[in-house]
Design a protein around this motif. Structure first.
Motif, PDB file in Angstrom:
ATOM      1  N   GLY A  72       0.799  -1.210   0.000  1.00  0.00           N
ATOM      2  CA  GLY A  72       0.000   0.000   0.000  1.00  0.00           C
ATOM      3  C   GLY A  72       0.836   1.267   0.000  1.00  0.00           C
ATOM      4  N   HIS A  73       2.141   1.118   0.101  1.00  0.00           N
ATOM      5  CA  HIS A  73       3.033   2.268  -0.019  1.00  0.00           C
ATOM      6  C   HIS A  73       4.215   1.851  -0.888  1.00  0.00           C
ATOM      7  N   GLU A  74       4.809   2.843  -1.537  1.00  0.00           N
ATOM      8  CA  GLU A  74       5.934   2.573  -2.424  1.00  0.00           C
ATOM      9  C   GLU A  74       7.228   2.663  -1.629  1.00  0.00           C
ATOM     10  N   THR A  75       8.069   1.649  -1.766  1.00  0.00           N
ATOM     11  CA  THR A  75       9.296   1.566  -0.977  1.00  0.00           C
ATOM     12  C   THR A  75      10.491   1.225  -1.855  1.00  0.00           C
ATOM     13  N   VAL A  76      11.607   1.874  -1.552  1.00  0.00           N
ATOM     14  CA  VAL A  76      12.887   1.553  -2.173  1.00  0.00           C
ATOM     15  C   VAL A  76      13.821   1.126  -1.053  1.00  0.00           C
ATOM     16  N   ILE A  77      14.495  -0.021  -1.246  1.00  0.00           N
ATOM     17  CA  ILE A  77      15.391  -0.585  -0.246  1.00  0.00           C
ATOM     18  C   ILE A  77      16.825  -0.496  -0.752  1.00  0.00           C
TER      19      ILE A  77
END
Length: 144
Positions: A72-77
């Motif tokens: 539900g949220h955009e994430t960059v690792i």
């Protein structure tokens, strides 16, 4: 992800009184071991673009990759941190972005990536709920 030996402390400018950006550092023996940046904005943020920038907080995440988890949220690792963003109606802001860095993490070692991704999923969900971002839990975050 953290060494639990030493004296724990916190530095925070997060006050919830309309602040647009706020840092918060977790310290062990007065040295930052986790650096957080909470930010609210009216425009959408592309976390990949942010992760590759030389801005003062992200300092370019090492080897950034988009998370494939449905959250539900955009994430960059990266090897040394993460950036997540989600819709968040709060005051005149429409988006909330959370940046987490581990300043002592090896920039060349990928070993922490899975733990960073798990942590970010749980922490971002909790942050959205804590800041009552238009209900927080209605952003499609899942328990996994």
């Amino acid at each position: 992800m953290l060494d639990d030996s030493g004296r724990f402390g916190e530095y925070s400018r997060l006050d919830g009184a309309g602040t647009r950006t706020a840092p918060c550092d977790l310290l062990i023996d007065d040295y930052p071991v986790m650096e957080f940046r909470f930010a609210w904005s009216s425009d959408a943020v592309d976390p990949m673009k942010y992760a590759a920038s030389e801005n003062s907080m992200s300092r370019r995440l090492t080897e950034p990759r988009r998370s494939t988890k449905k959250s539900g949220h955009e994430t960059v690792i990266g090897n040394d941190g993460a950036i997540s963003t989600a819709a968040c109606r709060k005051g005149d802001a429409s988006y909330f972005t959370l940046t987490v860095r581990l300043p002592k993490a090896s920039r060349s070692d990928t070993e922490l990536r899975r733990n960073i991704e798990k942590f970010m999923g749980v922490y971002m969900k909790a942050a959205l709920e804590r800041f009552d971002c238009d209900g927080g839990s209605r952003h499609g975050t899942s328990r996994s």
